[in-house]
Design an enzyme around this catalytic site. Sequence first.
Site, short mmCIF file in Angstrom:
data_model
loop_
_atom_site.label_atom_id
_atom_site.label_comp_id
_atom_site.label_asym_id
_atom_site.label_seq_id
_atom_site.Cartn_x
_atom_site.Cartn_y
_atom_site.Cartn_z
N LYS A 162 0.82 -1.20 0.00
CA LYS A 162 0.00 0.00 0.00
C LYS A 162 0.86 1.27 0.00
CE LYS A 162 -3.74 -2.35 -0.24
NZ LYS A 162 -3.27 -3.74 -0.34
C1 LIG Z 1 -9.15 -2.88 -2.07
C2 LIG Z 1 -8.57 -3.73 -0.97
N1 LIG Z 1 -9.38 -4.10 0.03
C3 LIG Z 1 -8.91 -4.83 1.05
C4 LIG Z 1 -7.60 -5.22 1.12
C5 LIG Z 1 -7.19 -6.06 2.26
O1 LIG Z 1 -6.18 -5.48 3.01
P1 LIG Z 1 -5.16 -6.37 3.83
O2 LIG Z 1 -4.27 -7.07 2.85
O3 LIG Z 1 -4.43 -5.37 4.67
O4 LIG Z 1 -5.94 -7.32 4.66
C6 LIG Z 1 -6.72 -4.84 0.09
C7 LIG Z 1 -5.29 -5.17 0.06
O5 LIG Z 1 -4.72 -6.11 0.29
C8 LIG Z 1 -7.22 -4.09 -0.98
O6 LIG Z 1 -6.44 -3.72 -2.01
#
Ligand SMILES: Cc1ncc(COP(=O)(O)O)c(C=O)c1O
Length: 378
Positions: free
Chosen positions: A193
């Site tokens: 991110k």
């Molecule tokens: C649009 C979106 N939603 C949710 C997530 C979930 O985040 P995490 O990987 O921190 O659980 C991500 C990324 O991985 C994402 O790009």
Amino acid sequence: MPEREMPLPGVLGPRGRTIGEEERAAVLRVLDSAVLCSAFGSEARSLEAEMTELYSRGEAIACSSGTAALHLAVAAAGVGPGDEVITTPLTDFGTVAPVVAQGGRAVFADVRPEDGNIDPGAVEAALTPRTKAVIAVHLFGAAAGIDALRAICDRHGLVLIEDCAQAWLGEDSAGRLLGTVGDIACFSLQQYKHITAGDGGLAITDDPGLARHMRLFMDKGWDRAEGRIHREMGLNYRMTELTAAVARAQLTKVADVVRVRRERAGQLVAALAGLERVTVPEPLPGHAWWLFPLLVEDNSRWAKDLQAEGVPTMPGYLERPLYANPALPGYPPGLCPRAERLIDRTLLALPWNEGYTEADVEHIARAIRTVHDRAYAR
Ligand SMILES: Cc1ncc(COP(=O)(O)O)c(C=O)c1O
């Protein structure tokens, strides 16, 4: 064109991340305190205060991932067995896993062909009496049609959740921060991110009731000020103090990260002007440019050709729409044809990074022009 000696900076190396002295000091500060769990320390609570300030919202809840943040949101929205949540098939699995975990059903609405964001008209068409919430993802950092979605949710008494995992400090065309129109907005601090603490998540809201449910869900339903009583169902989604300390340092850098990504994206948009067979995103000033999406005619071939020029890409962004994954049985192929076309044929997502120099962007632009001219030479 010869491959460059130095690959482009990426999220799996120091040149493509903003980890430095501040993060090092933050980690040591926590280690020296010997309090690594956020139920007993001050780092996660300070991160929440800083996030609240950054987004001018009433409350922020820190947790262990973006998926966890979405789970807090979906649980606080009251989603339970039989409830439906409408969302996009063009997103990370973390957007829908919480719905399934709550015993709810993800209902997939098709996307807009121009930017892959959920189509409000398709959301409206997918409403049923069981619909409880809508999760809008600001894909790649470009604003979803949040006003239309807000209106639909208001008309039908639904909770609107904004998934801002890819949209740190993104803005809509009115200049409003993405994450300030929904009832809850969720952010990720995962490695890829804009800013990262390895993993981590944040949920923000102006609604004290939703905030309380989310805070309880994050810590086993346990209000520690009250005693050892579990008021509601909850999990252990606490962010650790080490993560929070790193996230605090990263949060001070996010504005610069987004600023540089915008500058470099503007440079690429300009450099690709006039290419007949490549659709370049509109240079929206508020785009957060998590990735840089292009529309082409044969995305796998483009990906191969660009790789040969030293430019890695993600054709389609996903291999398949979310509903075509074995973990989500029962959805027919062809459910969202516009999303499927983007994935299978037209979407080419370029990794984007604040570590890119102007020369890096020139290199990317040159590679795209070379591939374009070769493919479409008459
Ligand atoms: C649009 C979106 N939603 C949710 C997530 C979930 O985040 P995490 O990987 O921190 O659980 C991500 C990324 O991985 C994402 O790009």
